[in-house]
Design a protein around this motif. Sequence first.
Motif, PDB file in Angstrom:
ATOM      1  N   LYS A  33      23.564  32.774  13.444  1.00 23.51           N
ATOM      2  CA  LYS A  33      24.721  33.557  12.999  1.00 23.51           C
ATOM      3  C   LYS A  33      25.882  33.479  13.989  1.00 23.51           C
ATOM      4  O   LYS A  33      26.974  33.944  13.691  1.00 23.51           O
ATOM      5  CB  LYS A  33      24.323  35.020  12.794  1.00 23.51           C
ATOM      6  CG  LYS A  33      23.408  35.218  11.586  1.00 23.51           C
ATOM      7  CD  LYS A  33      23.138  36.689  11.349  1.00 23.51           C
ATOM      8  CE  LYS A  33      22.092  36.879  10.274  1.00 23.51           C
ATOM      9  NZ  LYS A  33      21.547  38.243  10.285  1.00 23.51           N
ATOM     10  N   GLY A 272       9.994  39.065  21.917  1.00 21.69           N
ATOM     11  CA  GLY A 272      11.192  39.745  21.433  1.00 21.69           C
ATOM     12  C   GLY A 272      11.066  39.945  19.939  1.00 21.69           C
ATOM     13  O   GLY A 272      10.059  39.557  19.336  1.00 21.69           O
ATOM     14  N   LEU A 273      12.109  40.520  19.322  1.00 15.01           N
ATOM     15  CA  LEU A 273      12.033  40.834  17.896  1.00 15.01           C
ATOM     16  C   LEU A 273      12.181  39.571  17.044  1.00 15.01           C
ATOM     17  O   LEU A 273      13.122  38.814  17.202  1.00 15.01           O
ATOM     18  CB  LEU A 273      13.131  41.830  17.520  1.00 15.01           C
ATOM     19  CG  LEU A 273      12.970  43.254  18.073  1.00 15.01           C
ATOM     20  CD1 LEU A 273      14.182  44.096  17.696  1.00 15.01           C
ATOM     21  CD2 LEU A 273      11.699  43.905  17.564  1.00 15.01           C
ATOM     22  N   ASN A 291      14.091  34.685  19.825  1.00 17.65           N
ATOM     23  CA  ASN A 291      13.821  35.987  19.215  1.00 17.65           C
ATOM     24  C   ASN A 291      15.008  36.365  18.328  1.00 17.65           C
ATOM     25  O   ASN A 291      16.010  36.885  18.801  1.00 17.65           O
ATOM     26  CB  ASN A 291      13.574  37.031  20.298  1.00 17.65           C
ATOM     27  CG  ASN A 291      12.564  36.553  21.337  1.00 17.65           C
ATOM     28  OD1 ASN A 291      11.591  35.875  21.002  1.00 17.65           O
ATOM     29  ND2 ASN A 291      12.782  36.885  22.587  1.00 17.65           N
ATOM     30  N   ASN A 293      15.868  38.583  16.016  1.00 14.78           N
ATOM     31  CA  ASN A 293      16.465  39.904  15.807  1.00 14.78           C
ATOM     32  C   ASN A 293      16.852  40.630  17.082  1.00 14.78           C
ATOM     33  O   ASN A 293      17.578  41.617  17.017  1.00 14.78           O
ATOM     34  CB  ASN A 293      15.516  40.799  14.988  1.00 14.78           C
ATOM     35  CG  ASN A 293      15.600  40.484  13.512  1.00 14.78           C
ATOM     36  OD1 ASN A 293      16.359  39.605  13.099  1.00 14.78           O
ATOM     37  ND2 ASN A 293      14.822  41.190  12.708  1.00 14.78           N
ATOM     38  N   SER A 294      16.350  40.187  18.233  1.00 17.44           N
ATOM     39  CA  SER A 294      16.822  40.842  19.465  1.00 17.44           C
ATOM     40  C   SER A 294      17.863  39.993  20.179  1.00 17.44           C
ATOM     41  O   SER A 294      18.335  40.354  21.261  1.00 17.44           O
ATOM     42  CB  SER A 294      15.662  41.218  20.392  1.00 17.44           C
ATOM     43  OG  SER A 294      14.745  40.162  20.540  1.00 17.44           O
ATOM     44  N   ASN A 295      18.266  38.889  19.534  1.00 20.68           N
ATOM     45  CA  ASN A 295      19.325  38.027  20.079  1.00 20.68           C
ATOM     46  C   ASN A 295      19.047  37.588  21.519  1.00 20.68           C
ATOM     47  O   ASN A 295      19.943  37.599  22.355  1.00 20.68           O
ATOM     48  CB  ASN A 295      20.691  38.727  19.997  1.00 20.68           C
ATOM     49  CG  ASN A 295      21.076  39.034  18.576  1.00 20.68           C
ATOM     50  OD1 ASN A 295      20.694  38.318  17.648  1.00 20.68           O
ATOM     51  ND2 ASN A 295      21.814  40.113  18.381  1.00 20.68           N
ATOM     52  N   ASP A 296      17.789  37.256  21.786  1.00 24.34           N
ATOM     53  CA  ASP A 296      17.480  36.778  23.130  1.00 24.34           C
ATOM     54  C   ASP A 296      16.359  35.731  23.098  1.00 24.34           C
ATOM     55  O   ASP A 296      15.817  35.420  22.035  1.00 24.34           O
ATOM     56  CB  ASP A 296      17.152  37.943  24.078  1.00 24.34           C
ATOM     57  CG  ASP A 296      16.130  38.921  23.520  1.00 24.34           C
ATOM     58  OD1 ASP A 296      15.276  38.491  22.708  1.00 24.34           O
ATOM     59  OD2 ASP A 296      16.174  40.109  23.880  1.00 24.34           O
ATOM     60  N   THR A 310      13.649  37.726  30.083  1.00 23.70           N
ATOM     61  CA  THR A 310      14.322  37.720  28.791  1.00 23.70           C
ATOM     62  C   THR A 310      15.781  37.369  29.036  1.00 23.70           C
ATOM     63  O   THR A 310      16.415  37.962  29.909  1.00 23.70           O
ATOM     64  CB  THR A 310      14.235  39.117  28.145  1.00 23.70           C
ATOM     65  OG1 THR A 310      12.876  39.511  28.143  1.00 23.70           O
ATOM     66  CG2 THR A 310      14.764  39.109  26.735  1.00 23.70           C
TER      67      THR A 310
ATOM     68  N   THR B 187      17.981  47.667  11.592  1.00 21.37           N
ATOM     69  CA  THR B 187      17.684  46.617  12.581  1.00 21.37           C
ATOM     70  C   THR B 187      18.203  47.007  13.966  1.00 21.37           C
ATOM     71  O   THR B 187      17.548  46.764  14.980  1.00 21.37           O
ATOM     72  CB  THR B 187      18.329  45.282  12.154  1.00 21.37           C
ATOM     73  OG1 THR B 187      18.003  45.058  10.798  1.00 21.37           O
ATOM     74  CG2 THR B 187      17.848  44.125  12.991  1.00 21.37           C
ATOM     75  N   GLU B 190      15.819  49.380  15.464  1.00 25.22           N
ATOM     76  CA  GLU B 190      14.606  48.680  15.886  1.00 25.22           C
ATOM     77  C   GLU B 190      14.855  47.960  17.221  1.00 25.22           C
ATOM     78  O   GLU B 190      14.026  47.985  18.125  1.00 25.22           O
ATOM     79  CB  GLU B 190      14.233  47.665  14.802  1.00 25.22           C
ATOM     80  CG  GLU B 190      12.840  47.110  14.920  1.00 25.22           C
ATOM     81  CD  GLU B 190      12.552  46.087  13.828  1.00 25.22           C
ATOM     82  OE1 GLU B 190      13.178  46.156  12.754  1.00 25.22           O
ATOM     83  OE2 GLU B 190      11.710  45.217  14.074  1.00 25.22           O
ATOM     84  N   ARG B 191      16.040  47.374  17.319  1.00 24.84           N
ATOM     85  CA  ARG B 191      16.404  46.652  18.538  1.00 24.84           C
ATOM     86  C   ARG B 191      16.441  47.610  19.732  1.00 24.84           C
ATOM     87  O   ARG B 191      15.999  47.294  20.828  1.00 24.84           O
ATOM     88  CB  ARG B 191      17.773  46.006  18.328  1.00 24.84           C
ATOM     89  CG  ARG B 191      18.024  44.805  19.184  1.00 24.84           C
ATOM     90  CD  ARG B 191      19.344  44.166  18.840  1.00 24.84           C
ATOM     91  NE  ARG B 191      19.321  43.461  17.578  1.00 24.84           N
ATOM     92  CZ  ARG B 191      20.410  43.108  16.897  1.00 24.84           C
ATOM     93  NH1 ARG B 191      21.607  43.431  17.351  1.00 24.84           N
ATOM     94  NH2 ARG B 191      20.312  42.454  15.770  1.00 24.84           N
ATOM     95  N   PHE B 194      12.950  48.583  20.778  1.00 20.42           N
ATOM     96  CA  PHE B 194      12.322  47.451  21.459  1.00 20.42           C
ATOM     97  C   PHE B 194      12.821  47.345  22.902  1.00 20.42           C
ATOM     98  O   PHE B 194      12.042  47.149  23.836  1.00 20.42           O
ATOM     99  CB  PHE B 194      12.601  46.154  20.708  1.00 20.42           C
ATOM    100  CG  PHE B 194      11.778  45.012  21.216  1.00 20.42           C
ATOM    101  CD1 PHE B 194      10.480  44.843  20.774  1.00 20.42           C
ATOM    102  CD2 PHE B 194      12.277  44.133  22.164  1.00 20.42           C
ATOM    103  CE1 PHE B 194       9.696  43.810  21.258  1.00 20.42           C
ATOM    104  CE2 PHE B 194      11.504  43.100  22.657  1.00 20.42           C
ATOM    105  CZ  PHE B 194      10.208  42.931  22.193  1.00 20.42           C
ATOM    106  N   GLU B 195      14.128  47.490  23.051  1.00 23.47           N
ATOM    107  CA  GLU B 195      14.761  47.381  24.376  1.00 23.47           C
ATOM    108  C   GLU B 195      14.228  48.476  25.311  1.00 23.47           C
ATOM    109  O   GLU B 195      13.881  48.213  26.463  1.00 23.47           O
ATOM    110  CB  GLU B 195      16.282  47.525  24.172  1.00 23.47           C
ATOM    111  CG  GLU B 195      17.134  46.979  25.281  1.00 23.47           C
ATOM    112  CD  GLU B 195      16.873  45.510  25.557  1.00 23.47           C
ATOM    113  OE1 GLU B 195      16.641  45.210  26.736  1.00 23.47           O
ATOM    114  OE2 GLU B 195      16.880  44.674  24.632  1.00 23.47           O
ATOM    115  N   ARG B 198      10.589  47.817  26.202  1.00 26.26           N
ATOM    116  CA  ARG B 198      10.495  46.733  27.178  1.00 26.26           C
ATOM    117  C   ARG B 198      10.761  47.265  28.589  1.00 26.26           C
ATOM    118  O   ARG B 198      10.040  46.952  29.528  1.00 26.26           O
ATOM    119  CB  ARG B 198      11.538  45.666  26.810  1.00 26.26           C
ATOM    120  CG  ARG B 198      11.463  44.415  27.627  1.00 26.26           C
ATOM    121  CD  ARG B 198      12.607  43.513  27.271  1.00 26.26           C
ATOM    122  NE  ARG B 198      12.265  42.513  26.270  1.00 26.26           N
ATOM    123  CZ  ARG B 198      13.175  41.840  25.546  1.00 26.26           C
ATOM    124  NH1 ARG B 198      14.458  42.104  25.692  1.00 26.26           N
ATOM    125  NH2 ARG B 198      12.803  40.933  24.680  1.00 26.26           N
TER     126      ARG B 198
END
Lengths: 325, 204
Positions: A33, A272-273, A291, A293-296, A310, B187, B190-191, B194-195, B198
Amino acid sequence: MRGVTISALLIGCAVCCAACPAAAYQVYVTNEKGNSVSVIDTEKLAVTKTIKVGRRPRGVLVSPDGKELYICASDDNGIQVVDTSSQKILRTLNSGPDPEQFALNPSGNPLYIANEDDSQVTVLDVEKNQIVARVPVGVEPEGMALSPDGNVLVNTSEVTSMAHFIDAHTFKLIDSVLVDRRPRVAVFSKDGSQLWVSSEIGGTVAVIDPKAHKIIKKIKFDVPGLTRQEIQPVGVRLTSDGKTAFIALGPANRVAVVDAQTFEVKKYLLVGLRVWHLALTPDEKLLFTTNGNSNDVSVIDVPALKVLKTIPVGLAPLGVVSSPN
Amino acid sequence: MVRLVAFGLCAALLGFAAPTAGWAADDDTDWPCPQQRTGAISAAAVWSGPDIAKTGRWDDDEEAAVLARKLASRRTPLDEMDGLIDAFAAKAGADKDDRLTHVFAGVLEIVNSERDRVMAGVARYARGQKRLADKIRAEADKIGDEQENKDLSPAQTLDLAKTDLKWDRRIFDERAHALSYVCETPTLLERRVFEIARKIQERL
């Protein structure tokens, strides 16, 4: 005297290598994207450059000499060739519609492209930018792999749930093997004795004997606390000694570490997501995961089987490849 | 002719919805997002530390609960979290891992309830858009009928359409534009979980 000089050089080299434990490679990540490619230096473990490319970049490969990068710009219906030193787009190849994933002959030519919207595989002469062959396959072709001896081309079709075996010289379909639903990625072991195919909806990985066209083993994954629907295998990488396989499990946010000899899952690493694709550095010390969805990107220490770091990249990272040198 | 103009208007209006809304193809007709509608974020999807079911209720650990609420709040920037978690970990004592697990369990529960509200809101919003689309269609039909009876010219039909239809079209259009952001919200939550997970796991 000459012998002494050579010995000194050898010792000097040994000292140098001991001082620098890992060579620096470049890892290229397509941001689906973000319409860009992030370049990661494996020594710094950071993004050093970002290259603007065409729309919806997905599959990515690098030429055997490391000088050119091939990027499937899916929404631009072309494969862009980027000069890795100047980061300039050199030309766009005639890929056929909506290229998603592809494979490159180890000699650097030709390129085998899965055209998702067209139910065909396009074989393209990279230098002449000419289509050599079009092979009709199942619906929504996706994964592409060439056997290490260069004789067999494999394509997976998402809707028809098959791995198609194609003669890489005559481009005739030899056989098809039914696997679980939505096969995404096909990878040969280095010795060519196994073909690993991931099935995203089926939640399994099929290990196929590529000569007999038979499934040897179907690997299942079980992460405590997660439903079966959350386990969606996509990316697959095997170490060249044939001992370890890494499988990216999509929305399970984990990479499974599989013993490639017993086919047992040894470990799940939280990365990651929505983890999509994987790339090993040529020395196989590091594994990179995209990853989405976590853009990493997560970096896994391969000998220690631990997540090292990460690294934030662009929007929706998908494809990943390491430079050969 | 008049009917054609009215139909054209209606099609143009509804056309605004098509590219941006991307209605999901499953039978969940109240879900307007291209992203799949998923259940609550499970601990296992974002956490590989101790089992949250075995470390006791998170809200019985008062300090952990305070930190969980702070971390879960959107007002707390991500870069401030490391300091907050470090300070908590330093004072957490012998059962540090269990207490950090409490913090995670708290964050997960708080964000999941926020996410539930967002998901319900998205479905409500989709129902509102559908009602509005029906209304626009009915208005266009009404204009067509009226013009046919009074035999007015296409230009006069357009004038008539500039009243209610114009306003409804504007609301519909603005909402459709906002939809991509609305759909991203689950989303984004969720991010965030997750962050945070972590960051907490790095300190176990």
